[in-house]
Motif scaffolding. Sequence first.
Motif, mmCIF file in Angstrom:
data_model
loop_
_atom_site.group_PDB
_atom_site.id
_atom_site.type_symbol
_atom_site.label_atom_id
_atom_site.label_comp_id
_atom_site.label_asym_id
_atom_site.label_seq_id
_atom_site.Cartn_x
_atom_site.Cartn_y
_atom_site.Cartn_z
ATOM 1 N N SER A 20 0.847 -1.110 -0.172
ATOM 2 C CA SER A 20 -0.019 -0.163 -0.226
ATOM 3 C C SER A 20 0.878 1.239 0.144
ATOM 4 O O SER A 20 2.126 1.405 0.451
ATOM 5 C CB SER A 20 -0.805 -0.026 1.275
ATOM 6 O OG SER A 20 -1.712 1.342 1.418
ATOM 7 N N ILE A 21 0.531 2.346 -0.785
ATOM 8 C CA ILE A 21 1.036 3.557 -0.766
ATOM 9 C C ILE A 21 0.851 4.281 0.583
ATOM 10 O O ILE A 21 1.636 5.161 0.905
ATOM 11 C CB ILE A 21 0.632 4.392 -1.832
ATOM 12 C CG1 ILE A 21 -0.977 4.692 -1.852
ATOM 13 C CG2 ILE A 21 0.777 3.977 -3.207
ATOM 14 C CD1 ILE A 21 -1.239 5.770 -2.959
ATOM 15 N N SER A 22 -0.146 3.798 1.439
ATOM 16 C CA SER A 22 -0.311 4.394 2.826
ATOM 17 C C SER A 22 0.414 3.818 4.023
ATOM 18 O O SER A 22 0.505 4.513 4.826
ATOM 19 C CB SER A 22 -1.898 4.183 3.070
ATOM 20 O OG SER A 22 -2.710 4.545 2.058
ATOM 21 N N GLY A 66 7.194 2.903 3.212
ATOM 22 C CA GLY A 66 7.913 2.056 2.192
ATOM 23 C C GLY A 66 7.257 0.999 1.632
ATOM 24 O O GLY A 66 7.578 -0.104 1.040
ATOM 25 N N HIS A 67 6.132 1.392 1.260
ATOM 26 C CA HIS A 67 4.962 0.405 0.422
ATOM 27 C C HIS A 67 4.828 -1.140 1.036
ATOM 28 O O HIS A 67 5.094 -1.802 0.026
ATOM 29 C CB HIS A 67 5.253 0.539 -1.108
ATOM 30 C CG HIS A 67 5.150 2.074 -1.548
ATOM 31 N ND1 HIS A 67 5.275 2.274 -2.963
ATOM 32 C CD2 HIS A 67 4.702 3.110 -1.243
ATOM 33 C CE1 HIS A 67 4.808 3.461 -3.378
ATOM 34 N NE2 HIS A 67 4.542 3.967 -2.035
#
Length: 213
Positions: free
Chosen positions: A12-14, A17-18
């Motif tokens: 996740s971009i949230s 570090g993804h």
Amino acid sequence: ISLVDHGSFPSSISAPGHSPTAIRPPLWPLALAGAYEVTGARAIQTRWAVGRWLEVVLGALTVALVYLIALELWDPRVALLAGAIAAVYPPLLLIGSALLSETLFIPLVLAAVLAALRSRRAPRAAAWGVAAGALVGLGAMTRANGLALVVPVGFLVWSTRPRLRLHSIAAPLAAAAATVAMLIPWTVRNAEVLHRFVPLSTQAGYTLAGAYG
């Protein structure tokens, strides 16, 4: 799409570090992935169409559940009126214009309420309590705030008197146990990928910041 194409939830971009995330409960993505897999949908437009057809089925189920709940509480005329209102209620119609988890969450909540109401007059109340609790757990696995439903459902199935006898509390205890059982697989997954105890979701902070920040 990631579940179908790669067999796993995406990073996740949230998340820092993804990395892997548990910001959303998994049941709605799993339902969509199942629909894509069964129909063999691969193109993005085809997947949108399949998702919306799934929402059509869930919307029809929602109307049927509204009818059955009203029938449980009142008479057939009131039940038909309630179902007719649900069939043309604008928010229920508009929710199907996008692939949102509410489409699955609403029938799960209604089914949990119906099972809890049935338990009040069924000879095997504990069995209906298990069904109601399992549906609450599935609702929570769709939207995290669905877990709050365990309290009113517990009170609904706790109908036998005297209240504090073992046979009276069997139904609410069964409902609570069934709810917890539905959360175990996702909790185990979160422990494996996040290396900490996350029973359902990590979205509370994001939700509070987005709504009230």
